[in-house]
Design a protein around this motif. Structure first.
Motif, PDB file in Angstrom:
ATOM      1  N   VAL A  60       0.853  -1.207   0.000  1.00  0.00           N
ATOM      2  CA  VAL A  60       0.000   0.000   0.000  1.00  0.00           C
ATOM      3  C   VAL A  60       0.880   1.245   0.000  1.00  0.00           C
ATOM      4  CG1 VAL A  60      -1.769   1.315   1.239  1.00  0.00           C
ATOM      5  CG2 VAL A  60      -1.827  -1.203   1.260  1.00  0.00           C
ATOM      6  N   VAL A  61       0.512   2.210  -0.801  1.00  0.00           N
ATOM      7  CA  VAL A  61       1.122   3.550  -0.781  1.00  0.00           C
ATOM      8  C   VAL A  61      -0.002   4.572  -0.781  1.00  0.00           C
ATOM      9  CG1 VAL A  61       2.577   5.232  -1.949  1.00  0.00           C
ATOM     10  CG2 VAL A  61       3.191   2.804  -2.020  1.00  0.00           C
ATOM     11  N   THR A  62       0.083   5.532   0.117  1.00  0.00           N
ATOM     12  CA  THR A  62      -0.899   6.613   0.106  1.00  0.00           C
ATOM     13  C   THR A  62      -0.216   7.957   0.348  1.00  0.00           C
ATOM     14  OG1 THR A  62      -2.898   7.501   1.176  1.00  0.00           O
ATOM     15  CG2 THR A  62      -1.409   6.227   2.555  1.00  0.00           C
ATOM     16  N   TRP A  63      -0.536   8.917  -0.509  1.00  0.00           N
ATOM     17  CA  TRP A  63      -0.042  10.298  -0.396  1.00  0.00           C
ATOM     18  C   TRP A  63      -1.217  11.191  -0.002  1.00  0.00           C
ATOM     19  CZ3 TRP A  63       4.652  12.733  -0.777  1.00  0.00           C
ATOM     20  CH2 TRP A  63       5.745  11.984  -1.242  1.00  0.00           C
ATOM     21  N   ARG A  64      -0.989  12.024   1.024  1.00  0.00           N
ATOM     22  CA  ARG A  64      -2.062  12.912   1.480  1.00  0.00           C
ATOM     23  C   ARG A  64      -1.465  14.256   1.899  1.00  0.00           C
ATOM     24  NH1 ARG A  64      -7.231  12.263   3.714  1.00  0.00           N
ATOM     25  NH2 ARG A  64      -7.014  10.003   3.649  1.00  0.00           N
ATOM     26  N   ARG A  65      -2.113  15.304   1.476  1.00  0.00           N
ATOM     27  CA  ARG A  65      -1.723  16.650   1.929  1.00  0.00           C
ATOM     28  C   ARG A  65      -2.451  16.948   3.228  1.00  0.00           C
ATOM     29  NH1 ARG A  65      -3.698  21.767   1.550  1.00  0.00           N
ATOM     30  NH2 ARG A  65      -5.422  21.042   0.225  1.00  0.00           N
ATOM     31  N   LYS A  70      -9.330  14.307   0.900  1.00  0.00           N
ATOM     32  CA  LYS A  70      -9.057  13.049   0.220  1.00  0.00           C
ATOM     33  C   LYS A  70      -7.566  12.897  -0.044  1.00  0.00           C
ATOM     34  CE  LYS A  70     -13.530  13.087  -2.179  1.00  0.00           C
ATOM     35  NZ  LYS A  70     -14.205  13.041  -3.503  1.00  0.00           N
ATOM     36  N   PRO A  71      -7.077  11.660  -0.122  1.00  0.00           N
ATOM     37  CA  PRO A  71      -5.671  11.444  -0.472  1.00  0.00           C
ATOM     38  C   PRO A  71      -5.411  11.821  -1.920  1.00  0.00           C
ATOM     39  CG  PRO A  71      -6.803   9.350  -0.362  1.00  0.00           C
ATOM     40  CD  PRO A  71      -7.781  10.382   0.135  1.00  0.00           C
ATOM     41  N   ALA A  72      -4.166  12.217  -2.213  1.00  0.00           N
ATOM     42  CA  ALA A  72      -3.806  12.615  -3.570  1.00  0.00           C
ATOM     43  C   ALA A  72      -3.440  11.415  -4.431  1.00  0.00           C
ATOM     44  CB  ALA A  72      -2.642  13.597  -3.529  1.00  0.00           C
ATOM     45  N   LEU A  73      -2.967  10.334  -3.797  1.00  0.00           N
ATOM     46  CA  LEU A  73      -2.635   9.115  -4.549  1.00  0.00           C
ATOM     47  C   LEU A  73      -2.804   7.909  -3.626  1.00  0.00           C
ATOM     48  CD1 LEU A  73       0.128   8.418  -7.086  1.00  0.00           C
ATOM     49  CD2 LEU A  73      -0.021   6.927  -5.085  1.00  0.00           C
ATOM     50  N   VAL A  74      -3.372   6.844  -4.185  1.00  0.00           N
ATOM     51  CA  VAL A  74      -3.560   5.608  -3.432  1.00  0.00           C
ATOM     52  C   VAL A  74      -3.182   4.431  -4.321  1.00  0.00           C
ATOM     53  CG1 VAL A  74      -5.201   4.071  -2.289  1.00  0.00           C
ATOM     54  CG2 VAL A  74      -5.383   6.549  -1.970  1.00  0.00           C
TER      55      VAL A  74
END
Length: 316
Positions: A60-65, A70-74
């Motif tokens: 799993v990879v998740t990018w969030r500001r 909402k996350p920017a990438l999942v």
């Protein structure tokens, strides 16, 4: 929508569990970056593992500001969520690639902030943070004046405006030989819908203190010079000032010339008069007949004088 909600719930439970455990196998190292508005920006994070971990695979990879809903990438279950606004920096990225950096295709002011990258592997989990500073260059400044023609004998105002920049910059005023005049101005900042800023600075002008040149310089948030504009008072005003000066000079010079001419005329007349007087007083230069004639004339004068004396005595 239900599957997405379930996925977020799995993430939350997983990271809470891993946060309570000691993890020495996986680290996520990130680098700070600066993004230019309207261009592509990179958020760089690399997964590093210890020698004890082998055959690492990312689950799993998740990018969030921070602050975003909402996350920017999942990345989950072998695929990237199609709703993600970011993409992996590596075009052929797969779950064995430890470079989890992402690209922002069209950087906006809203992308400015701090990001968290959370990674789950088969050997442990890790988290890294990176700060993105979005910048935008300000436009060339424009100077306008009220009134349109600045005159030395009246009050006025100069306005310098620039837009499209981020973050908040500064406008400074300089006069003549680069003397800083910013303290006399007042700057106003307005935001647009896209988050970019509009800067406006007003410089009051007082009668009797109009300079020959005004320079407006725009600086960015770090103090770097970006652009400038120059304002020079209306040339017609300068022409009128020059003509007024020449008129004043002529008013002074004309009487002086007249008086000087009169004095010169009087001096010339006096010189001519003196020359004529000298000629009138000069004795005759005609030659005498001879020496006898001169003596005879003197004898006649003496005898005439004696006769006059005799007559005067007889009368007495």
């Amino acid at each position: 929508m239900a599957s997405t909600g379930t996925l977020f719930l799995i993430f939350a439970v997983t990271f809470i569990r891993e946060g309570n455990a000691q993890n020495t196998f996986v680290n996520v190292n990130c680098k700070e970056n600066v993004g230019q508005y309207g261009q592509q920006s990179l958020l760089e994070c690399i997964v590093q593992t210890t020698s004890e971990a082998s055959d690492i695979q990312i689950r799993v990879v998740t990018w969030r500001r921070q602050g975003a809903d909402k996350p920017a990438l999942v990345f989950h279950d072998g695929r990237i969520d199609p709703k993600s606004s970011f993409t992996f920096a590596e075009p052929s990225w797969n779950n064995k690639n430890m470079n989890v950096s992402v690209l922002i295709p069209n950087t906006r002011v809203a992308d400015n902030g701090r990001y968290t990258c959370m990674v789950m592997t088969n050997s442990g989990d890790g988290k890294g943070e990176v700060n993105l500073k979005v910048t935008a260059k300000y436009s060339e400044p424009i100077i306008s004046s009220i009134p349109e023609k600045i005159t030395p004998g009246s009050n006025g105002e100069l306005t310098c405006e620039t837009h499209g920049g981020y973050p908040k910059g500064d406008i400074r005023w300089f006069v003549n030989d680069n003397t800083d005049w910013t303290k006399s101005s007042k700057m106003e900042v307005k935001g647009a819908q896209d988050g970019l800023l509009h800067l406006s600075s007003k410089l009051p002008l007082l009668h009797g203190s109009i300079f020959s040149k005004y320079t407006c310089i725009v600086y960015n948030a770090t103090g770097g010079k970006e652009a400038e504009a120059v304002f020079i008072p209306d040339p017609e005003v300068e022409g009128r000032k020059a003509s007024n000066g020449s008129e004043s000079t002529s008013k002074v010079v004309a009487p002086v010339v007249v008086i000087g001419s009169l004095i010169v005329g009087l001096l010339l007349a006096l010189l001519v008069y003196r020359r004529r007087t000298r000629k009138a007083r000069r004795p005759s230069t005609a030659p005498l007949m001879d020496g006898h004639t001169e003596v005879s004339n003197r004898d006649d004068e003496e005898s005439g004088a004696q006769e006059m004396d005799g007559k005067q005595q007889n009368i007495v």
